[in-house]
Scaffold this motif. Structure first.
Motif, PDB file in Angstrom:
ATOM      1  N   PHE A 241       0.830  -1.206   0.000  1.00 36.77           N
ATOM      2  CA  PHE A 241       0.000   0.000   0.000  1.00 36.77           C
ATOM      3  C   PHE A 241       0.865   1.258   0.000  1.00 36.77           C
ATOM      4  CE2 PHE A 241      -2.171   3.394   2.334  1.00 36.77           C
ATOM      5  CZ  PHE A 241      -3.296   3.555   1.538  1.00 36.77           C
ATOM      6  N   ASP A 242       1.967   1.239   0.741  1.00 31.87           N
ATOM      7  CA  ASP A 242       2.833   2.420   0.821  1.00 31.87           C
ATOM      8  C   ASP A 242       3.447   2.750  -0.532  1.00 31.87           C
ATOM      9  OD1 ASP A 242       2.346   2.746   3.524  1.00 31.87           O
ATOM     10  OD2 ASP A 242       4.035   1.485   4.126  1.00 31.87           O
ATOM     11  N   ILE A 243       3.949   1.731  -1.220  1.00 35.21           N
ATOM     12  CA  ILE A 243       4.554   1.961  -2.532  1.00 35.21           C
ATOM     13  C   ILE A 243       3.504   2.436  -3.525  1.00 35.21           C
ATOM     14  CG2 ILE A 243       5.620   0.800  -4.511  1.00 35.21           C
ATOM     15  CD1 ILE A 243       7.242  -0.869  -2.578  1.00 35.21           C
ATOM     16  N   SER A 244       2.339   1.808  -3.519  1.00 34.28           N
ATOM     17  CA  SER A 244       1.296   2.191  -4.474  1.00 34.28           C
ATOM     18  C   SER A 244       0.810   3.617  -4.212  1.00 34.28           C
ATOM     19  CB  SER A 244       0.130   1.203  -4.420  1.00 34.28           C
ATOM     20  OG  SER A 244      -0.524   1.240  -3.170  1.00 34.28           O
ATOM     21  N   SER A 245       0.689   4.001  -2.942  1.00 30.82           N
ATOM     22  CA  SER A 245       0.227   5.352  -2.613  1.00 30.82           C
ATOM     23  C   SER A 245       1.233   6.407  -3.055  1.00 30.82           C
ATOM     24  CB  SER A 245      -0.035   5.476  -1.109  1.00 30.82           C
ATOM     25  OG  SER A 245      -1.077   4.620  -0.708  1.00 30.82           O
ATOM     26  N   GLU A 246       2.512   6.166  -2.782  1.00 25.62           N
ATOM     27  CA  GLU A 246       3.549   7.119  -3.200  1.00 25.62           C
ATOM     28  C   GLU A 246       3.603   7.221  -4.723  1.00 25.62           C
ATOM     29  OE1 GLU A 246       5.417   9.187  -1.629  1.00 25.62           O
ATOM     30  OE2 GLU A 246       5.204   8.600   0.467  1.00 25.62           O
ATOM     31  N   ALA A 247       3.479   6.084  -5.397  1.00 25.82           N
ATOM     32  CA  ALA A 247       3.518   6.088  -6.860  1.00 25.82           C
ATOM     33  C   ALA A 247       2.356   6.892  -7.436  1.00 25.82           C
ATOM     34  CB  ALA A 247       3.498   4.659  -7.400  1.00 25.82           C
ATOM     35  N   VAL A 288      -9.014   1.668  -3.216  1.00 31.19           N
ATOM     36  CA  VAL A 288      -8.389   2.995  -3.136  1.00 31.19           C
ATOM     37  C   VAL A 288      -7.771   3.383  -4.469  1.00 31.19           C
ATOM     38  CG1 VAL A 288      -6.588   4.354  -2.012  1.00 31.19           C
ATOM     39  CG2 VAL A 288      -7.975   2.773  -0.652  1.00 31.19           C
ATOM     40  N   ALA A 289      -7.089   2.438  -5.128  1.00 30.40           N
ATOM     41  CA  ALA A 289      -6.467   2.731  -6.415  1.00 30.40           C
ATOM     42  C   ALA A 289      -7.513   3.090  -7.468  1.00 30.40           C
ATOM     43  CB  ALA A 289      -5.636   1.535  -6.877  1.00 30.40           C
ATOM     44  N   ARG A 290      -8.628   2.365  -7.490  1.00 26.88           N
ATOM     45  CA  ARG A 290      -9.680   2.651  -8.473  1.00 26.88           C
ATOM     46  C   ARG A 290     -10.279   4.033  -8.226  1.00 26.88           C
ATOM     47  NH1 ARG A 290     -13.972  -1.719  -8.079  1.00 26.88           N
ATOM     48  NH2 ARG A 290     -14.545  -1.230 -10.228  1.00 26.88           N
ATOM     49  N   ARG A 291     -10.524   4.343  -6.977  1.00 28.39           N
ATOM     50  CA  ARG A 291     -11.130   5.653  -6.678  1.00 28.39           C
ATOM     51  C   ARG A 291     -10.158   6.785  -7.037  1.00 28.39           C
ATOM     52  NH1 ARG A 291     -13.576   8.028  -0.995  1.00 28.39           N
ATOM     53  NH2 ARG A 291     -14.506   9.871  -1.962  1.00 28.39           N
ATOM     54  N   GLN A 292      -8.889   6.649  -6.679  1.00 32.69           N
ATOM     55  CA  GLN A 292      -7.899   7.668  -7.016  1.00 32.69           C
ATOM     56  C   GLN A 292      -7.782   7.840  -8.527  1.00 32.69           C
ATOM     57  OE1 GLN A 292      -4.474   6.060  -4.893  1.00 32.69           O
ATOM     58  NE2 GLN A 292      -4.577   7.707  -3.398  1.00 32.69           N
ATOM     59  N   ALA A 293      -7.800   6.720  -9.257  1.00 33.88           N
ATOM     60  CA  ALA A 293      -7.672   6.776 -10.711  1.00 33.88           C
ATOM     61  C   ALA A 293      -8.861   7.498 -11.344  1.00 33.88           C
ATOM     62  CB  ALA A 293      -7.543   5.364 -11.276  1.00 33.88           C
ATOM     63  N   LEU A 294     -10.069   7.240 -10.840  1.00 34.05           N
ATOM     64  CA  LEU A 294     -11.247   7.927 -11.368  1.00 34.05           C
ATOM     65  C   LEU A 294     -11.192   9.418 -11.079  1.00 34.05           C
ATOM     66  CD1 LEU A 294     -14.097   5.385 -10.546  1.00 34.05           C
ATOM     67  CD2 LEU A 294     -13.531   6.284 -12.813  1.00 34.05           C
ATOM     68  N   ARG A 295     -10.766   9.789  -9.870  1.00 37.21           N
ATOM     69  CA  ARG A 295     -10.675  11.204  -9.516  1.00 37.21           C
ATOM     70  C   ARG A 295      -9.655  11.918 -10.402  1.00 37.21           C
ATOM     71  NH1 ARG A 295     -12.562  12.645  -4.291  1.00 37.21           N
ATOM     72  NH2 ARG A 295     -14.632  11.684  -4.110  1.00 37.21           N
ATOM     73  N   LEU A 296      -8.498  11.296 -10.589  1.00 35.31           N
ATOM     74  CA  LEU A 296      -7.461  11.913 -11.428  1.00 35.31           C
ATOM     75  C   LEU A 296      -7.931  12.036 -12.864  1.00 35.31           C
ATOM     76  CD1 LEU A 296      -4.660  12.996 -12.030  1.00 35.31           C
ATOM     77  CD2 LEU A 296      -3.809  10.639 -12.064  1.00 35.31           C
ATOM     78  N   LEU A 297      -8.580  10.999 -13.373  1.00 40.96           N
ATOM     79  CA  LEU A 297      -9.092  11.048 -14.744  1.00 40.96           C
ATOM     80  C   LEU A 297     -10.102  12.184 -14.902  1.00 40.96           C
ATOM     81  CD1 LEU A 297      -9.277   9.858 -17.581  1.00 40.96           C
ATOM     82  CD2 LEU A 297     -10.972   8.230 -16.698  1.00 40.96           C
ATOM     83  N   SER A 330     -20.354  -2.158  -6.933  1.00 36.07           N
ATOM     84  CA  SER A 330     -21.014  -2.349  -5.639  1.00 36.07           C
ATOM     85  C   SER A 330     -20.789  -1.166  -4.700  1.00 36.07           C
ATOM     86  CB  SER A 330     -20.503  -3.633  -4.974  1.00 36.07           C
ATOM     87  OG  SER A 330     -19.091  -3.582  -4.816  1.00 36.07           O
ATOM     88  N   SER A 331     -19.736  -0.372  -4.948  1.00 34.05           N
ATOM     89  CA  SER A 331     -19.446   0.789  -4.100  1.00 34.05           C
ATOM     90  C   SER A 331     -20.159   2.020  -4.641  1.00 34.05           C
ATOM     91  CB  SER A 331     -17.932   1.045  -4.045  1.00 34.05           C
ATOM     92  OG  SER A 331     -17.651   2.330  -3.527  1.00 34.05           O
ATOM     93  N   LYS A 332     -20.927   2.681  -3.788  1.00 37.89           N
ATOM     94  CA  LYS A 332     -21.629   3.901  -4.186  1.00 37.89           C
ATOM     95  C   LYS A 332     -20.637   5.010  -4.539  1.00 37.89           C
ATOM     96  CE  LYS A 332     -25.854   5.730  -4.459  1.00 37.89           C
ATOM     97  NZ  LYS A 332     -26.734   5.841  -3.280  1.00 37.89           N
ATOM     98  N   ILE A 333     -19.509   5.049  -3.841  1.00 40.76           N
ATOM     99  CA  ILE A 333     -18.497   6.076  -4.106  1.00 40.76           C
ATOM    100  C   ILE A 333     -17.908   5.899  -5.502  1.00 40.76           C
ATOM    101  CG2 ILE A 333     -16.300   7.053  -3.357  1.00 40.76           C
ATOM    102  CD1 ILE A 333     -18.575   7.643  -1.469  1.00 40.76           C
ATOM    103  N   ILE A 334     -17.586   4.648  -5.857  1.00 35.38           N
ATOM    104  CA  ILE A 334     -17.066   4.373  -7.197  1.00 35.38           C
ATOM    105  C   ILE A 334     -18.111   4.744  -8.242  1.00 35.38           C
ATOM    106  CG2 ILE A 334     -16.303   2.558  -8.783  1.00 35.38           C
ATOM    107  CD1 ILE A 334     -14.184   3.176  -6.762  1.00 35.38           C
TER     108      ILE A 334
END
Length: 434
Positions: A241-247, A288-297, A330-334
């Motif tokens: 998680f730490d490496i993926s978050s920093e990346a 977390v990665a999917r949500r971050q990717a959607l926000r950035l996009l 299934s996630s309302k946020i996504i």
């Protein structure tokens, strides 16, 4: 004596003794020629040579199997000491450049205290420029990045601070062109930083240094040319998680700090970039990665600098299907994050025929889904308003005849008007399908 010995003797000597050794004899003012705010420094060449000799000693550990732990620690400590001295010099020079008026000039006549401070500040600035030039000539940034994994914890932190200080100080010191030219001529630095971003012992340091590079649009372009976006996208899927978050933090800054430079790269490499990027949106990816990717996009597509990217993106029916499927997650946020990209497809007044057909054939299911999304929203929020507007567009949608495609310039103008793009934000307006 070696530069290391000179450096060691210098940092060990008291301040007044250092001044005397440098030839600053007393001038009768009780301060022996020194300003209360300025202290003498070793010459830039000596300081740089000491640092590079220490780095070379640490680097030799890779080819030497007989070095003891104590020797390795001692070598790392020497690098730490040298870097601390270099950092102090760069910080002093940068501060001096900030407080030194451009109109100030040294004078041969006695100057009041305020003018003397200007003279000392200018000298600090010149010393800082000389030190930076010597460090770049000695290839210090590349050498330090190459041996990051061999340094101790404190020395690694100082190496990271040294790298970021170079990038931060170059502009006030007037050495930004020199620094950019150095980095552009040393692509190995980008490759080493990207490789280090996936190593547990140095990933945080390397990520911080990559983000420091985004201060300059030329370095953003250089990193992208070296495949930084693809490497960081891969690392954003890392099991740690730490490496993926920093990346992902590095990827976000790479794409959004200097948007024109990044957008030019994405336009030129559109298919390859989104082939990699859409992997972050796959169902099996971390939440977390999917949500971050959607926000950035969403941030990219709604930004003026990415207008050409947005036009190409919302004209692709396969990309539309990706976001329609994400709206069933299934996630309302996504679902809501996917909706903020989906609404751009709907708001586009020049939808390609295949996009219109997909929307038309799935209209009923989309309306049911959007109603469910809207049911839990406050009716006064912008998201709820957008949902109702999109539902209105879909309700009025009919099957259109094929029509000629407008030129990219005309399409961009139509989208800018109909989407009401102001300050990077989008206010959807109803556009009836023809």
């Amino acid at each position: 004596s070696s530069p290391l010995a000179v450096f060691a003797s210098f940092i060990a000597a008291p301040r007044m003794l250092r001044a005397l050794l440098r030839g600053n004899s007393g001038n009768g003012d009780g301060n022996h020629g020194l300003s209360p705010t300025v202290e003498s420094h070793p010459p830039a060449g000596e300081l740089c040579s000491a640092l590079m000799e220490a780095v070379a000693t640490v680097a030799s550990q890779q080819s030497s199997n007989g070095q003891s732990h104590e020797e390795a620690t001692a070598s790392s400590d020497v690098v730490h000491g040298c870097l601390s001295a270099v950092l102090r010099r760069l910080e002093q020079a940068s501060s001096a450049a900030a407080r030194c008026p451009s109109s100030a000039r040294a004078s041969s006549t006695p100057a009041p205290p305020s003018a003397m401070r200007v003279v000392h500040a200018r000298q600090e600035q010149r010393d800082g420029c000389a030190l930076m030039a010597a460090l770049l000539d000695a290839d210090a940034p590349a050498q330090l990045v190459a041996c990051m994994g061999l340094l101790g914890f404190e020395a690694r932190k100082d190496a990271m601070r040294f790298f970021t200080a170079l990038l931060r100080s170059a502009l006030p010191l007037g050495a930004d062109e020199l620094l950019v030219a150095y980095f552009r001529s040393h692509p190995r630095i980008a490759r080493l930083l990207l490789e280090g971003s996936g190593r547990h012992e140095v990933f945080a340091h390397c990520a911080q240094m990559i983000r420091a590079c985004t201060r300059y649009p030329q370095l953003v372009a250089a990193l992208l040319e070296e495949g930084a976006a693809y490497r960081l996208i891969d690392l954003a899927q890392h099991q740690s998680f730490d490496i993926s978050s920093e990346a992902f933090s590095s990827l976000r800054e790479l794409l959004l700090v200097h948007r024109e430079a990044a957008a030019s790269y994405v336009v030129a490499n559109f298919e390859e970039f989104f082939t990699h990027y859409h992997r972050l949106l796959q169902r099996g990816m971390d939440y977390v990665a999917r949500r971050q990717a959607l926000r950035l996009l969403g941030d990219m597509l709604l930004d003026r600098a990415y207008m050409e990217v947005m036009l190409a993106y919302v004209s692709n029916e396969q990309f539309l299907q990706i976001h329609m499927n994400l709206m069933r997650d299934s996630s309302k946020i996504i679902q809501l994050d996917a909706f903020h990209v989906f609404k751009i497809f709907v708001a586009n007044p020049q939808k390609p025929h295949r996009v219109v057909m997909i929307l038309y054939k799935n209209k009923e299911r989309l309306l049911k889904l959007l109603n469910l999304l809207d049911s839990g929203k406050d009716s006064k929020t912008s998201a709820s308003e957008d949902l109702r507007i999109v539902m209105g567009v879909l309700t009025a949608l009919t099957t259109p005849p094929r029509r000629p495609t407008l030129s990219p310039t005309n399409v961009a103008a139509a989208v800018a008007v109909d989407m009401g793009m102001l300050g990077g934000e989008v206010a959807l307006s109803v556009v009836e399908a023809q």
